[in-house]
Design a protein around this motif. Structure first.
Motif, mmCIF file in Angstrom:
data_model
loop_
_atom_site.group_PDB
_atom_site.id
_atom_site.type_symbol
_atom_site.label_atom_id
_atom_site.label_comp_id
_atom_site.label_asym_id
_atom_site.label_seq_id
_atom_site.Cartn_x
_atom_site.Cartn_y
_atom_site.Cartn_z
ATOM 1 N N SER A 31 0.818 -1.217 0.000
ATOM 2 C CA SER A 31 0.000 0.000 0.000
ATOM 3 C C SER A 31 0.851 1.266 0.000
ATOM 4 C CB SER A 31 -0.942 0.001 1.203
ATOM 5 O OG SER A 31 -0.243 0.219 2.413
ATOM 6 N N LEU A 32 2.041 1.210 0.588
ATOM 7 C CA LEU A 32 2.915 2.382 0.593
ATOM 8 C C LEU A 32 3.336 2.752 -0.829
ATOM 9 C CD1 LEU A 32 5.243 1.731 3.674
ATOM 10 C CD2 LEU A 32 3.237 3.218 3.537
ATOM 11 N N PHE A 33 3.764 1.752 -1.607
ATOM 12 C CA PHE A 33 4.139 2.004 -2.993
ATOM 13 C C PHE A 33 2.925 2.484 -3.798
ATOM 14 C CE2 PHE A 33 7.439 -0.884 -1.551
ATOM 15 C CZ PHE A 33 8.581 -0.341 -2.107
ATOM 16 N N LEU A 34 1.787 1.868 -3.537
ATOM 17 C CA LEU A 34 0.583 2.203 -4.290
ATOM 18 C C LEU A 34 0.108 3.617 -3.978
ATOM 19 C CD1 LEU A 34 -1.404 0.959 -6.287
ATOM 20 C CD2 LEU A 34 -2.765 0.187 -4.343
ATOM 21 N N LEU A 35 0.132 3.995 -2.713
ATOM 22 C CA LEU A 35 -0.325 5.323 -2.320
ATOM 23 C C LEU A 35 0.605 6.409 -2.863
ATOM 24 C CD1 LEU A 35 -2.467 6.844 -0.691
ATOM 25 C CD2 LEU A 35 -0.980 6.665 1.307
ATOM 26 N N TYR A 36 1.896 6.133 -2.896
ATOM 27 C CA TYR A 36 2.851 7.090 -3.452
ATOM 28 C C TYR A 36 2.544 7.360 -4.925
ATOM 29 C CZ TYR A 36 7.347 9.014 -5.023
ATOM 30 O OH TYR A 36 8.327 9.805 -5.572
ATOM 31 N N SER A 37 2.202 6.322 -5.652
ATOM 32 C CA SER A 37 1.854 6.482 -7.066
ATOM 33 C C SER A 37 0.501 7.173 -7.220
ATOM 34 C CB SER A 37 1.823 5.118 -7.757
ATOM 35 O OG SER A 37 1.427 5.233 -9.106
ATOM 36 N N ALA A 38 -0.502 6.749 -6.437
ATOM 37 C CA ALA A 38 -1.848 7.301 -6.575
ATOM 38 C C ALA A 38 -1.914 8.770 -6.185
ATOM 39 C CB ALA A 38 -2.829 6.488 -5.725
ATOM 40 N N ASP A 39 -1.033 9.205 -5.299
ATOM 41 C CA ASP A 39 -1.030 10.586 -4.832
ATOM 42 C C ASP A 39 -0.113 11.476 -5.661
ATOM 43 O OD1 ASP A 39 -1.964 12.577 -3.119
ATOM 44 O OD2 ASP A 39 -0.265 12.375 -1.757
ATOM 45 N N GLY A 40 0.198 11.059 -6.877
ATOM 46 C CA GLY A 40 1.030 11.886 -7.754
ATOM 47 C C GLY A 40 2.469 11.983 -7.311
ATOM 48 N N GLN A 41 2.998 10.890 -6.733
ATOM 49 C CA GLN A 41 4.381 10.821 -6.259
ATOM 50 C C GLN A 41 4.658 11.885 -5.205
ATOM 51 O OE1 GLN A 41 7.297 10.274 -9.421
ATOM 52 N NE2 GLN A 41 5.677 9.650 -10.847
ATOM 53 N N SER A 42 3.666 12.097 -4.361
ATOM 54 C CA SER A 42 3.794 13.022 -3.236
ATOM 55 C C SER A 42 3.919 12.216 -1.936
ATOM 56 C CB SER A 42 2.574 13.938 -3.158
ATOM 57 O OG SER A 42 2.573 14.676 -1.957
ATOM 58 N N PHE A 43 4.660 12.776 -0.976
ATOM 59 C CA PHE A 43 4.865 12.093 0.302
ATOM 60 C C PHE A 43 3.868 12.544 1.370
ATOM 61 C CE2 PHE A 43 9.039 11.420 -1.617
ATOM 62 C CZ PHE A 43 9.282 10.099 -1.283
ATOM 63 N N ASP A 44 2.951 13.443 1.038
ATOM 64 C CA ASP A 44 2.049 13.994 2.057
ATOM 65 C C ASP A 44 1.162 12.908 2.664
ATOM 66 O OD1 ASP A 44 3.155 16.450 1.579
ATOM 67 O OD2 ASP A 44 1.572 17.119 0.208
ATOM 68 N N GLN A 45 0.348 12.268 1.834
ATOM 69 C CA GLN A 45 -0.539 11.229 2.345
ATOM 70 C C GLN A 45 0.242 10.000 2.796
ATOM 71 O OE1 GLN A 45 -3.917 10.242 -0.054
ATOM 72 N NE2 GLN A 45 -4.640 12.345 -0.216
ATOM 73 N N LEU A 46 1.396 9.763 2.159
ATOM 74 C CA LEU A 46 2.226 8.632 2.552
ATOM 75 C C LEU A 46 2.719 8.802 3.990
ATOM 76 C CD1 LEU A 46 3.410 6.014 1.312
ATOM 77 C CD2 LEU A 46 5.472 7.325 0.785
ATOM 78 N N ALA A 47 3.133 10.026 4.335
ATOM 79 C CA ALA A 47 3.602 10.285 5.697
ATOM 80 C C ALA A 47 2.455 10.138 6.699
ATOM 81 C CB ALA A 47 4.199 11.691 5.779
ATOM 82 N N ASN A 48 1.282 10.640 6.327
ATOM 83 C CA ASN A 48 0.132 10.516 7.232
ATOM 84 C C ASN A 48 -0.268 9.056 7.424
ATOM 85 O OD1 ASN A 48 -0.089 13.287 7.612
ATOM 86 N ND2 ASN A 48 -1.493 13.556 5.893
ATOM 87 N N LYS A 49 -0.245 8.288 6.334
ATOM 88 C CA LYS A 49 -0.602 6.864 6.449
ATOM 89 C C LYS A 49 0.400 6.123 7.324
ATOM 90 C CE LYS A 49 -1.535 2.667 3.796
ATOM 91 N NZ LYS A 49 -2.865 2.424 4.385
ATOM 92 N N THR A 50 1.679 6.475 7.185
ATOM 93 C CA THR A 50 2.696 5.842 8.023
ATOM 94 C C THR A 50 2.445 6.140 9.495
ATOM 95 O OG1 THR A 50 4.326 6.015 6.239
ATOM 96 C CG2 THR A 50 5.163 5.645 8.464
ATOM 97 N N LEU A 51 2.107 7.392 9.797
ATOM 98 C CA LEU A 51 1.788 7.749 11.182
ATOM 99 C C LEU A 51 0.566 6.989 11.670
ATOM 100 C CD1 LEU A 51 2.181 9.497 13.705
ATOM 101 C CD2 LEU A 51 0.805 11.277 12.585
ATOM 102 N N HIS A 52 -0.476 6.939 10.849
ATOM 103 C CA HIS A 52 -1.680 6.195 11.227
ATOM 104 C C HIS A 52 -1.356 4.731 11.492
ATOM 105 C CE1 HIS A 52 -4.103 9.316 8.683
ATOM 106 N NE2 HIS A 52 -3.793 9.781 9.869
ATOM 107 N N THR A 53 -0.501 4.155 10.640
ATOM 108 C CA THR A 53 -0.200 2.726 10.756
ATOM 109 C C THR A 53 0.640 2.439 11.988
ATOM 110 O OG1 THR A 53 -0.269 2.550 8.336
ATOM 111 C CG2 THR A 53 0.735 0.735 9.542
ATOM 112 N N VAL A 54 1.596 3.322 12.302
ATOM 113 C CA VAL A 54 2.410 3.137 13.510
ATOM 114 C C VAL A 54 1.523 3.158 14.748
ATOM 115 C CG1 VAL A 54 4.178 4.191 14.960
ATOM 116 C CG2 VAL A 54 4.541 4.015 12.494
ATOM 117 N N LEU A 55 0.639 4.149 14.813
ATOM 118 C CA LEU A 55 -0.296 4.215 15.942
ATOM 119 C C LEU A 55 -1.191 2.982 15.975
ATOM 120 C CD1 LEU A 55 -1.348 7.989 15.737
ATOM 121 C CD2 LEU A 55 0.267 6.925 17.339
#
Length: 395
Positions: A31-55
């Motif tokens: 999902s990390l690779f997929l979200l990076y592609s789906a979000d236009g190669q932006s790290f914004d949502q990727l960083a938020n998802k990582t935080l959500h997943t860690v929690l």
């Protein structure tokens, strides 16, 4: 020092179920690779998802260590809080894309319907184990009322898809509790007979449009049918092997709507093709199979009902999302578990897996080490038995 580290690592791993953990980890990494592609190669949502997943992983570890019988104690309060929050959505909710589904609590938004994914089956399972040994027809009726209350509140948002899926999570418990097949068939026949009334008086215009669009999306290719047409084009253009990561034209030319949330499966199908889709489905089937095994091996009625219902709920969400994006089901606002972007959805899915791990952990313990229930077994955690009058009626 090495022994201490080994004991610490063992204590961290002890609550985990290997099948569920590795399947979850595989989906998350993908999902990390997929979200990076789906979000236009932006790290914004990727960083938020990582935080959500860690929690969510921290929450998963804590819940997985919790004995299943303690879930029965928090199920009813969670249900009550969830219903109150759904009522709060009606009066103070945040409206996005025409639907009022969120509560703004300052630092984030909460979608109370996600809480009901867990709270509803926990509460209905608690109700059935409370009356184990003396179940009658009216106990099933009360359980159905408990299912309908949050479903009706979610329908008011309006969110038909989520309402149906959440009510299904409670109905799964009712089914596993021994609802007679004659009632199930009678209910299905009644539902089919009531479809004209539901169509004319129970559905909004946009919901009718979605059903008609499912039958023929080309009638309105630039309006109601646009989402499903573009997602089907994306999946079809991926072919067998896909176009490759970051090479999805439908995705990067912004033809796919809600590419990071509800329609992220279309992004996956375009970039990884049929083979990728089958692999993802196989991982979901591993979780489904392992969850049903955990339910079968559970030591108490409450654990069996809860594990079975949560497993089917998890798989239903995955199946409905894939079916929606593929054009075999109407478009509804259902995220793909552990793949779509969304903090509340991630937490709720992790809670489902954590509860399953907790039940599996209890089953692994030697029988003598299992703590005794706080109430007599025949009143709380014994196999479900029904009254003689109810058994005669069922037969």
């Amino acid at each position: 020092m090495k022994e201490k580290l080994a004991r610490f690592a063992k204590s961290l791993w002890n609550p985990m179920d290997p099948w569920l953990f590795y399947a979850m980890l595989a989906i998350y990494i993908m999902s990390l690779f997929l979200l990076y592609s789906a979000d236009g190669q932006s790290f914004d949502q990727l960083a938020n998802k990582t935080l959500h997943t860690v929690l969510a992983f921290i929450l998963l570890w804590l819940i997985a260590r919790t004995p299943p019988r303690k879930f029965a104690l928090i199920g009813v309060p969670m249900y009550a809080v969830g219903v109150l929050m759904l009522i709060g959505v009606h009066f103070f909710g945040v409206t996005v894309n025409g639907s009022t589904r969120w509560l703004d609590v300052g630092i984030t938004r909460i979608q109370p319907s996600e809480i009901m994914k867990i709270a509803l089956p926990m509460t209905v399972a608690w109700y059935f184990q409370r009356y184990a040994g003396r179940l009658c027809w009216y106990h099933y009726l009360v359980a159905l009322v408990m299912v309908v209350i949050p479903g009706a509140l979610i329908l008011k948002q309006p969110d038909l898809g989520t309402a149906i899926l959440i009510m299904s999570s409670g109905l799964f418990v009712v089914f596993f509790a021994g609802l007679p097949w004659k009632i199930i068939f009678a209910a299905l026949i009644g539902l089919i007979a009531a479809l004209p009334l539901i169509w004319n008086y129970g559905m909004h215009d946009y919901q009718k449009t979605r059903v008609l669009t499912l039958l023929d999306p080309t009638k309105d290719p630039l309006g109601a049918g646009y989402h499903i047409i573009q997602s089907m084009i994306a999946i079809g253009s991926g072919g067998i092997w896909g176009k490759g990561w970051l090479h999805g034209t439908q995705t990067h030319l912004d033809y796919i709507p809600e590419a990071t949330t509800d329609f992220i499966f279309a992004v996956f199908g375009e970039e990884f093709g049929l083979i990728g889709n089958l692999l993802l489905l196989a991982v979901y089937l591993v979780i489904l199979g392992r969850g049903l095994v955990i339910a079968a091996q559970a030591r108490s009625t409450y654990s069996r009902l809860l594990a079975g219902a949560l497993t089917l709920t998890f798989f239903c969400y995955a199946f409905v999302n894939m079916g929606m994006v593929s054009g075999i089901l109407p478009v509804v606002g259902v995220p793909l578990p552990m793949v779509s972007y969304g903090g509340t959805a991630t937490l709720s899915v992790m809670m489902i897996l954590a509860i399953l791990m907790g039940i599996a952990r209890e089953s692994r313990k030697p029988q003598a080490e299992t703590p005794k229930p706080a109430v007599p077994a025949d009143e709380s955690f014994a196999p479900l038995r029904t009254s003689s009058r109810w058994r005669e009626w069922r037969e």
